[in-house]
Motif scaffolding. Structure first.
Motif, PDB file in Angstrom:
ATOM      1  N   HIS A 124       0.837  -1.205   0.000  1.00 54.95           N
ATOM      2  CA  HIS A 124       0.000   0.000   0.000  1.00 54.95           C
ATOM      3  C   HIS A 124       0.873   1.257   0.000  1.00 54.95           C
ATOM      4  O   HIS A 124       0.625   2.191  -0.771  1.00 54.95           O
ATOM      5  CB  HIS A 124      -0.910  -0.030   1.226  1.00 54.95           C
ATOM      6  CG  HIS A 124      -1.871   1.106   1.285  1.00 54.95           C
ATOM      7  ND1 HIS A 124      -3.035   1.121   0.564  1.00 54.95           N
ATOM      8  CD2 HIS A 124      -1.825   2.274   1.964  1.00 54.95           C
ATOM      9  CE1 HIS A 124      -3.673   2.256   0.796  1.00 54.95           C
ATOM     10  NE2 HIS A 124      -2.964   2.971   1.641  1.00 54.95           N
ATOM     11  N   HIS A 126       2.470   1.622  -3.366  1.00 56.57           N
ATOM     12  CA  HIS A 126       1.498   2.110  -4.351  1.00 56.57           C
ATOM     13  C   HIS A 126       1.336   3.621  -4.238  1.00 56.57           C
ATOM     14  O   HIS A 126       1.267   4.334  -5.244  1.00 56.57           O
ATOM     15  CB  HIS A 126       0.157   1.396  -4.145  1.00 56.57           C
ATOM     16  CG  HIS A 126       0.154   0.007  -4.668  1.00 56.57           C
ATOM     17  ND1 HIS A 126      -0.781  -0.940  -4.307  1.00 56.57           N
ATOM     18  CD2 HIS A 126       0.982  -0.609  -5.530  1.00 56.57           C
ATOM     19  CE1 HIS A 126      -0.526  -2.073  -4.948  1.00 56.57           C
ATOM     20  NE2 HIS A 126       0.545  -1.903  -5.683  1.00 56.57           N
ATOM     21  N   GLU A 127       1.308   4.111  -3.010  1.00 53.45           N
ATOM     22  CA  GLU A 127       1.174   5.563  -2.851  1.00 53.45           C
ATOM     23  C   GLU A 127       2.432   6.292  -3.328  1.00 53.45           C
ATOM     24  O   GLU A 127       2.339   7.365  -3.927  1.00 53.45           O
ATOM     25  CB  GLU A 127       0.875   5.895  -1.396  1.00 53.45           C
ATOM     26  CG  GLU A 127      -0.517   5.403  -1.007  1.00 53.45           C
ATOM     27  CD  GLU A 127      -0.943   5.881   0.362  1.00 53.45           C
ATOM     28  OE1 GLU A 127      -2.113   6.247   0.503  1.00 53.45           O
ATOM     29  OE2 GLU A 127      -0.096   5.869   1.281  1.00 53.45           O
ATOM     30  N   LEU A 181       4.342   5.362  -5.700  1.00 52.32           N
ATOM     31  CA  LEU A 181       4.395   5.325  -7.166  1.00 52.32           C
ATOM     32  C   LEU A 181       3.697   6.529  -7.787  1.00 52.32           C
ATOM     33  O   LEU A 181       3.929   6.870  -8.944  1.00 52.32           O
ATOM     34  CB  LEU A 181       3.742   4.040  -7.688  1.00 52.32           C
ATOM     35  CG  LEU A 181       4.650   2.817  -7.741  1.00 52.32           C
ATOM     36  CD1 LEU A 181       3.822   1.548  -7.890  1.00 52.32           C
ATOM     37  CD2 LEU A 181       5.642   2.933  -8.898  1.00 52.32           C
ATOM     38  N   ARG A 224       9.873  -0.990  -9.954  1.00 47.77           N
ATOM     39  CA  ARG A 224       8.570  -1.043 -10.640  1.00 47.77           C
ATOM     40  C   ARG A 224       8.406  -2.364 -11.380  1.00 47.77           C
ATOM     41  O   ARG A 224       7.351  -3.004 -11.343  1.00 47.77           O
ATOM     42  CB  ARG A 224       8.448   0.130 -11.631  1.00 47.77           C
ATOM     43  CG  ARG A 224       8.510   1.505 -10.990  1.00 47.77           C
ATOM     44  CD  ARG A 224       8.068   2.623 -11.923  1.00 47.77           C
ATOM     45  NE  ARG A 224       8.814   2.762 -13.162  1.00 47.77           N
ATOM     46  CZ  ARG A 224       9.928   3.482 -13.328  1.00 47.77           C
ATOM     47  NH1 ARG A 224      10.471   4.133 -12.296  1.00 47.77           N
ATOM     48  NH2 ARG A 224      10.515   3.563 -14.496  1.00 47.77           N
ATOM     49  N   CYS A 284       2.161   1.065 -11.794  1.00 51.28           N
ATOM     50  CA  CYS A 284       1.476   2.343 -11.547  1.00 51.28           C
ATOM     51  C   CYS A 284      -0.033   2.153 -11.499  1.00 51.28           C
ATOM     52  O   CYS A 284      -0.728   2.727 -10.648  1.00 51.28           O
ATOM     53  CB  CYS A 284       1.830   3.353 -12.638  1.00 51.28           C
ATOM     54  SG  CYS A 284       3.585   3.796 -12.682  1.00 51.28           S
ATOM     55  N   SER A 314      -1.248   0.874  -8.400  1.00 57.02           N
ATOM     56  CA  SER A 314      -1.210   1.841  -7.299  1.00 57.02           C
ATOM     57  C   SER A 314      -2.565   2.521  -7.119  1.00 57.02           C
ATOM     58  O   SER A 314      -2.868   3.038  -6.047  1.00 57.02           O
ATOM     59  CB  SER A 314      -0.118   2.887  -7.556  1.00 57.02           C
ATOM     60  OG  SER A 314      -0.557   3.842  -8.497  1.00 57.02           O
ATOM     61  N   ALA A 347      -4.679   1.741  -4.270  1.00 55.56           N
ATOM     62  CA  ALA A 347      -4.356   2.349  -2.978  1.00 55.56           C
ATOM     63  C   ALA A 347      -5.318   3.478  -2.644  1.00 55.56           C
ATOM     64  O   ALA A 347      -5.345   3.963  -1.518  1.00 55.56           O
ATOM     65  CB  ALA A 347      -2.918   2.879  -2.982  1.00 55.56           C
TER      66      ALA A 347
END
Lengths: 469, 469
Positions: A190, A193-194, A196, A207, A450, A453, A456
Motif C-alpha cells: 500500500h 502504491h502511494e 508510485l 517497478r 502504476c 497503485s 491504494a
C-alpha cells in the motif's frame, strides 16, 4: 527502518528518506568517451568495452524491419549478455505483506536517491568482479530452499537501447527474522502504491519487480482494498483471473504467435565505428538529426556509506518520453489497449507494450507513419480522463536522465478496433503472461505497477503528506 | 476418407493407408554432397546453401558449455530461420473430435508414408518459393477469424541438429463443411492414440502438434475415457490441472529460471569448412569417431499424385536413439521425471527433456560423465514396468532414417531426488508450459503424445487389427 504500519508511517518514511540523503552522495560529471577510465575503443570495431571484458559494451546494430515506417537503420546499442538479479524480499508483519526496499543512488538519476529492490545486482556485481562489498541480502535469492518464491522470471528491458538484455525479477517471501541494514526499510505494498504516484521515487527495477508479483492467489495476501469508485472497481475485476472476459488466454497467445510469425526482424550487431546516420563529436556519439539519444560518458564518485569511483558510458535520451495505456471498461471490467511492438533489441520479435510509447521530440525526425496512432488521444485527454500521471526515471545505472511521463487515460471509444497490432487485454491476462519471459515489455510492466497503485485509493490511514522534491 | 467412427474403423483406416501407398511413391538415393543439384558450398565458409538462398543451410557451430561433461566442441548444424506451419484441422462429428490427417511421404522416412498434420509447410513452401502446388488447407491456418484456435505456439525442434529452429504448432477447430481431398482422412484422437502405439506411423510433426492440444478444458471435449487400471487412473489425474500436486507451477518456473540463469551456453555459428573433429569424405561430412551423425545428400524423385524431383542435404544419425520418461505415482498422481537439458541449438539455454534422451551407440565416444544418469534404469527395466514402447521416426524432411525408441517406464523409486537438473512434474504442469515457446523440447512433446495414447486403453470398439510393416 523496521516495519511500520501505524499512523504517520508516510511521514516517518519521508523523514527516513531525507536522512538517507545525508548519509550518501554521488558526484556525476559528464566526460568525453575517449577519456573514460577503464574503457577503450576495441581495435577494429570501435566498440566501447571495459578493460576487464566484463560489465557491458556499447556496440552498433544494423536493423531491418520490412514493412515498418522506417524499414532500415543503424544505431548504437548496449550489449550486456549477463543476467542480473532484481530481487525483492517480502515478509508479513501483523498479516500485512511488506517489501524490503533500498534507498539507492545511481549516476543516471537526476535526483540522486530512489527506491530500489532489496537486491539490484549485475552478475559482475554479485560475483564481485569489481571487488566491491558483498551484495547485502543476496543469499536469500541465491538459495531459496528455506523460503517461498512468489515470482521468478527473466524479463527484458528497453529493446531500443539494450541488445537482448534480461534481468531476473524475483520475489522471495521469508518468515524468519531479517536484519534491516542501513539504507533499507520495510514498506507495505500500500505504501509503495502511494509512492508510485510521486515523481522519480520508485526506480525502474523496483517497478518491474513489483509488476511481476502475482497480485492475487494462494501464497499472497489479498492486497486490493475496497474500491473507491467505479473505475477502481473495474480495475479490481480486471485483476481477477476468473473474470468473465470476452476472450481467454488462448486467443491472446494465438494473436501473439501470429504477429511474431508474420513480422520479420533482422537485427545484426555491427561495429560501433562508422554507423550510418551517427557522428562522434565532442566526446559523444549522437544522431545527425540531434534526436533519439546520445552515447555519453560519466565520471562517478560515490561518497558516504560506500566510497567508490568509476567511469562508464551511458545512454542519454533526447527529451522526455510518454508511456501511456488507454483504459476502457468493457462490461464493467477494465481493459488496457496493448500494442504488439517490435524493438530491435528484443529476443523474440514482439513484446506487448503500452498503447503509446515514444519520445514526442523525436517524431519530427521520423516519417509521419511512425507517429503512434493514439498519441493525440493521450496528450489531448480531458483532465478528468487521466487516471494516473507521474514522471518516472528509467534505469539510472545505464541511462542518463532518462525520464518518462507515465499515464493511464480512460476512454469510452474502442480505439483499437480492427488494428491488427493493438488489442484490449485485462490486467489478469497481462499478469498471466508476466509469469514468462518476453511477453510484456519493461514500459508496460512499469505502467502496470502504476496502475495497481490506483487500488491504494481506498479508505486507509496512510496518506503521503510530504511532497518529494 | 470421411469421418468414420463405427465398428471396423481401424480396418478401414489401414486399407485406406495401403491404398495411399499405391497412389504415391518416392525414390530416394544417397548422393555426394558435392553432387547435390541446386546446392553449393558458399565461398569462404563452405556452408551448404541453396542457390536461391532460401530453405535452409548447413553451417558449423562452435559450442562452449562450461561445467558440462564435454565443455567444448564443434559440429555441423542446420540453420533454418523461417518459422513453418504445422497445423491440424479438427472438427466434431457426432460429438467426437476428429483430426484431419495426411498420408505424407518424406525422403528421410525409412518406410515411406506416415501420418502428418493437415498442413506441414515451411514458409518457403507456403509462400511457394519452389513453385509447387498450393498447400491444401493452408487458408484455415492463415485466416482463423471464422474458427476457434485451440492451440497456437511456436515450438523448438531438435537442438542438437537445428540452430534455433521453431515451427508454429497450431490446432484450428472448424464447424463448417470441409472437403476431404485425396490423401487426407479424419481420425479421432482415440484412433490416433492407438496408432501412436505402432512403429513409424504418426510422424514427428503430428506428434508435436497433438501434444500441444489442451487435453481438457473449455472448447475441447473430454478425451479421456474410463481408466483401464490404476496406472491409467494416475495418468488421468496427472492431466487434471486442479490436481492437488506437491508444488504449483510457480515452483516449476522458479526452477527453470534458476537453471537458465546459472548455466552458461555460448553457441556461435562458424564456417562449415574445417570444423574441428569432423572430416569430409566420400561426399559426406562425418565425425572422426564415426559416431553422432553424418551430413549426407539425397536425390529425391516423387511420383504419383505430385511429380517432383529435387536434391537436399540431410542429417543421418549414427544409430537408433532412446527417448524415455521415468514415471512414478506420487499420492495417486502420475509424475514424470523431466530433465533440464541444454542443447546447442536452443534459443534459451535449457528446455525440459525426457528423463533420458541419447543415442547409446555414441556413448563410447564420450567421457563417462556424459552417460545419462537413468539410462540403465530405462534399458534394464522389467517388462511389466514398461508402459509404452514404440519406435518412431523423426522429421523425414531433414533427417535421414532417424529413429528413436520411445519408452515410458514406471518406477517406484524417487530416482531424481536431489538432482538439480531433474524434477518430477505432472502432465498438467507440462501442458501448461507447452502453451508457451521454449519450455518443452520436441522429444518430450512427442513422448507426451505417446503417454496420452495410454488413455486409449479403455473399453471401446476400435482396436487396430492390422500390423503395419
Amino acid at each position: 527502518m523496521a516495519a511500520d504500519t501505524g499512523a504517520g508511517a508516510a511521514d516517518r518514511f519521508h523523514r527516513w528518506l531525507a536522512a538517507q540523503k545525508q548519509h550518501t552522495d554521488m558526484l556525476v560529471r559528464q566526460v568525453a568517451l575517449e577519456d573514460l577510465a577503464g574503457w577503450n575503443a576495441e581495435p577494429g570495431t570501435g566498440n566501447l568495452v571495459h578493460e576487464t571484458g566484463r560489465f557491458y559494451s556499447v556496440e552498433g546494430l544494423d536493423v531491418h524491419l520490412p514493412g515498418a515506417p522506417v524499414e532500415r537503420w543503424q544505431q548504437p546499442i548496449i550489449n550486456q549478455p549477463e543476467v542480473g538479479i532484481l530481487g525483492i524480499l517480502v515478509k508479513e508483519f501483523d498479516g500485512v505483506l511488506h517489501c524490503l526496499m533500498q534507498a539507492k543512488i545511481e549516476p543516471g538519476n537526476h535526483n540522486g536517491l530512489q527506491l530500489s529492490p532489496t537486491v539490484q545486482a549485475t552478475r559482475s556485481n554479485y560475483t564481485r568482479v569489481h571487488k566491491g562489498a558483498e551484495v547485502p541480502y543476496l543469499h536469500y535469492f541465491r538459495d531459496t530452499s528455506r523460503h517461498q518464491v512468489l515470482a521468478d522470471v527473466r524479463q527484458s528491458e528497453q529493446g531500443a537501447w539494450f541488445f537482448r538484455k534480461r534481468n531476473r525479477n524475483i520475489v522471495v517471501q521469508v518468515t524468519e527474522d531479517v536484519e534491516v541494514r542501513e539504507g533499507f526499510t520495510w514498506l507495505t505494498l500500500h505504501q509503495l502504491h502511494e509512492l508510485l504516484m510521486l515523481d522519480d521515487l520508485v526506480n525502474m527495477d523496483a517497478r518491474s519487480v513489483l509488476a511481476c508479483l502475482p497480485f492475487t492467489g494462494p501464497g499472497l495476501p489479498q492486497v486490493l482494498g475496497t474500491p473507491a469508485d467505479d473505475f477502481t472497481a473495474a480495475l479490481v475485476r480486471s485483476c481477477d483471473e476468473r473474470a468473465d472476459v470476452p476472450e481467454n488466454l488462448a486467443g491472446v497467445l494465438h494473436w501473439i504467435t501470429d504477429v511474431r510469425t508474420r513480422r520479420d526482424v533482422v537485427a545484426e550487431r555491427v561495429p560501433l565505428r562508422a554507423l550510418a546516420g551517427w557522428r562522434r563529436d565532442d566526446g559523444r556519439i549522437e544522431h545527425e538529426s540531434g534526436r533519439f539519444f546520445r552515447v555519453t560518458g560519466v565520471d562517478v564518485a560515490a561518497t558516504g556509506r560506500e566510497v567508490r569511483a568509476w567511469a562508464q558510458p551511458m545512454i542519454e535520451p533526447c527529451g522526455e518520453g510518454v508511456i501511456a495505456f488507454l483504459a476502457r471498461r468493457i462490461d464493467g471490467v477494465l481493459h488496457l489497449l496493448v500494442h504488439a511492438a517490435t524493438e530491435p533489441g528484443y529476443a523474440d520479435v514482439v513484446e506487448l507494450a503500452p498503447t503509446v510509447q515514444c519520445t514526442p521530440a523525436a517524431l519530427d525526425a521520423l516519417p509521419a507513419g511512425a507517429r503512434p496512432p493514439h498519441l493525440d488521444a493521450v496528450l489531448n485527454a480531458a483532465p478528468e480522463r487521466i487516471r494516473f500521471d507521474a514522471v518516472h526515471s528509467e534505469e539510472g545505472g545505464r541511462f542518463y536522465h532518462a525520464r518518462n511521463r507515465y499515464l493511464i487515460v480512460e476512454t469510452e471509444e474502442d480505439l483499437g478496433a480492427g488494428a491488427p497490432d493493438h488489442r484490449w487485454l485485462t490486467v489478469a491476462q497481462l499478469v498471466a503472461l508476466m509469469r514468462h519471459s518476453h511477453y510484456v515489455n519493461v514500459q508496460a510492466r512499469c505502467l502496470l505497477a502504476c496502475l495497481h497503485s490506483l487500488t491504494a485509493r481506498r479508505s486507509g490511514p496512510v496518506q503521503p503528506s510530504v511532497a518529494l522534491s
